[in-house]
Design a protein around this motif. Structure first.
Motif, PDB file in Angstrom:
ATOM      1  N   TYR A 140       0.810  -1.223   0.000  1.00 23.50           N
ATOM      2  CA  TYR A 140       0.000   0.000   0.000  1.00 23.50           C
ATOM      3  C   TYR A 140       0.841   1.270   0.000  1.00 23.50           C
ATOM      4  O   TYR A 140       0.590   2.207  -0.756  1.00 23.50           O
ATOM      5  N   HIS A 141       1.863   1.315   0.852  1.00 19.67           N
ATOM      6  CA  HIS A 141       2.640   2.550   0.970  1.00 19.67           C
ATOM      7  C   HIS A 141       3.980   2.252   1.624  1.00 19.67           C
ATOM      8  O   HIS A 141       4.088   1.383   2.491  1.00 19.67           O
ATOM      9  N   ILE A 142       5.022   2.971   1.192  1.00 17.71           N
ATOM     10  CA  ILE A 142       6.345   2.909   1.812  1.00 17.71           C
ATOM     11  C   ILE A 142       6.766   4.334   2.116  1.00 17.71           C
ATOM     12  O   ILE A 142       6.701   5.203   1.241  1.00 17.71           O
ATOM     13  N   GLN A 143       7.162   4.575   3.350  1.00 12.72           N
ATOM     14  CA  GLN A 143       7.510   5.932   3.765  1.00 12.72           C
ATOM     15  C   GLN A 143       9.014   6.076   3.984  1.00 12.72           C
ATOM     16  O   GLN A 143       9.636   5.240   4.638  1.00 12.72           O
ATOM     17  N   TYR A 144       9.566   7.140   3.422  1.00 11.38           N
ATOM     18  CA  TYR A 144      10.960   7.520   3.632  1.00 11.38           C
ATOM     19  C   TYR A 144      10.996   8.906   4.262  1.00 11.38           C
ATOM     20  O   TYR A 144      10.113   9.730   4.011  1.00 11.38           O
ATOM     21  N   PRO A 145      12.038   9.200   5.050  1.00 14.98           N
ATOM     22  CA  PRO A 145      12.150  10.550   5.616  1.00 14.98           C
ATOM     23  C   PRO A 145      12.230  11.625   4.539  1.00 14.98           C
ATOM     24  O   PRO A 145      11.713  12.729   4.700  1.00 14.98           O
TER      25      PRO A 145
END
Length: 315
Positions: free
Chosen positions: A262-267
Motif C-alpha cells: 500500500y505505501h512505503i515511507q521515507y524521511p
C-alpha cells in the motif's frame, strides 16, 4: 553518464511472477528494465525496489530506484515510460535522486492491505472470500489484528526460517477496516468488502499473508486469542500448557491475489494523505478496469477469477 530516478510504481500482479527478475518468467522488475531498454538501446540500466513482492501480489506504491543511461527531465521520463509500459504497470510519481540514496535500507515503515469478504463470492479478482464450516467472527478477527501491534517475535509467521535479520518486528498499526472507508470512490457500504491494514517497520517473508491466515483461524474459533499471544513470544518463553504443540504455523498462507503493497515511507519523501488517497483510487480503476463496472452495478464479469481460500476447521 547515467542518472538516477526514484519512482512510485503501481502494478496489478495478476500476470507477473513477483517483482524480482526470474529466468523465463514475466516479472515487474524485468518488464520495467526491458521498457527502459526499449527507449535507450545503449548504456547501463539498473532497477531496484524497496520490497520484493511475491508472485501475484499487487502494489499501489512500490518505490523503485532506476538508473537511466542519460539525463532527462523527470516528467518527460515518466511520460516516456508510462506510454511504453503495459497497462497493468503505472508510474505515478518520478523524481531525480542522488546516487547514494539506499532504496532498500532507509524506509521508515511499510503498509500492506489484504482485501477479503465474508460473502461466498466477492465478484472481484483481488478480494478473497472466506469459506469455513464454522461461522467466522469479524469482531474476533479485529481483536486478533490489535494483538499484532507492538514489538513481537514473529518467527512462526514466516514462510522460511531466516535468522539473518532476527525475528523481532515492530508493528505500528494493525486493524480491519471496511474498504469503502479507505476507497469511497471505488467501494460502497453494501459491498461488504474489508481490508486488513497493517503498518510496520519491517516484515518477514510472506508474514502478512500468514498473519491474515491466522486472523481467519482466530475468527473461526480454531485458534484462541490466548494461544495467539503465546505464538507472538520467543519459543523459550511460551507457556506449554496453553500452547502444547508448536510444530505447525499458527495460520495458513493466504493467497497472494488479495495482498497489496500500500505505501512505503521515507524521511526524504513526503506525500499528503489526501493526495495518496486520490492516487490510490485512480490506481484501482487503472489497474483493475472491471472495478468501473462493479462500482456502478455491484457486479463483475470476472467472478471466476475471485480468489478463494477454504480453511479446515478442527472439531
Amino acid at each position: 553518464m547515467g542518472k538516477f530516478y526514484l519512482g512510485r510504481v503501481s502494478y496489478n500482479g495478476r500476470n507477473y511472477h513477483g517483482w524480482q527478475k526470474q529466468k523465463d518468467l514475466p516479472t515487474v522488475q524485468e518488464t520495467l528494465f526491458n521498457t527502459i531498454r526499449s527507449i535507450y538501446e545503449f548504456g547501463r540500466i539498473d532497477v531496484k525496489a524497496t520490497s520484493r513482492t511475491d508472485s501475484g501480489v499487487h502494489a499501489f506504491s512500490q518505490v523503485v530506484k532506476m538508473l537511466i543511461p542519460r539525463r532527462v527531465d523527470a516528467p518527460e521520463m515518466q511520460k516516456l515510460l508510462n506510454d511504453a509500459l503495459p497497462s497493468d504497470i503505472y508510474i505515478h510519481q518520478l523524481e531525480r535522486i542522488n546516487k547514494s540514496f539506499k532504496v532498500t535500507h532507509l524506509s521508515q515503515f511499510k503498509e500492506y492491505l489484504y482485501f477479503f469478504s465474508l460473502k461466498k463470492q466477492s465478484g472481484m479478482p483481488f478480494v478473497g472470500h472466506l469459506e469455513s464450516e464454522r461461522a467466522i467472527s469479524l469482531e474476533l478477527m479485529k481483536e486478533c489484528a490489535r494483538h499484532y501491534i507492538g514489538l513481537h517475535h514473529f518467527e512462526a509467521f514466516q514462510y522460511k526460517s531466516d535468522t539473518s535479520g532476527g525475528f523481532k518486528r515492530k508493528i505500528l498499526d494493525s486493524r480491519i477496516t471496511a474498504a469503502h472507508e479507505i476507497f469511497p470512490q471505488c467501494f460502497n457500504a453494501s459491498s461488504e468488502v474489508y481490508c486488513f491494514h497493517i503498518k510496520g517497520e519491517g516484515f518477514l517473508k510472506q508474514m502478512v499473508r500468514i498473519l491474515f491466515g491466522t486472523m481467519v483461524k482466530v475468527g473461526s474459533g480454531e485458534l484462541s486469542l490466548q494461544e495467539l499471544s503465546e505464538w507472538l513470544k520467543p519459543p523459550l518463553e511460551r507457556n506449554s500448557e496453553i500452547l502444547p504443540d508448536t510444530t505447525n504455523r499458527p495460520g495458513f498462507i493466504a493467497p497472494a491475489s488479495g495482498l497489496f503493497l500500500y505505501h512505503i515511507q521515507y524521511p526524504e519523501l513526503r506525500i499528503g494523505e489526501e493526495t495518496r488517497r486520490l492516487v490510490d483510487e485512480k490506481n484501482f480503476l487503472n489497474l483493475f478496469p472491471e472495478m468501473e463496472l462493479w462500482k456502478n452495478t455491484g457486479e463483475s464479469e470476472t467472478q471466476d477469477q475471485s480468489c478463494s481460500f477454504p480453511i479446515e476447521v478442527r472439531s
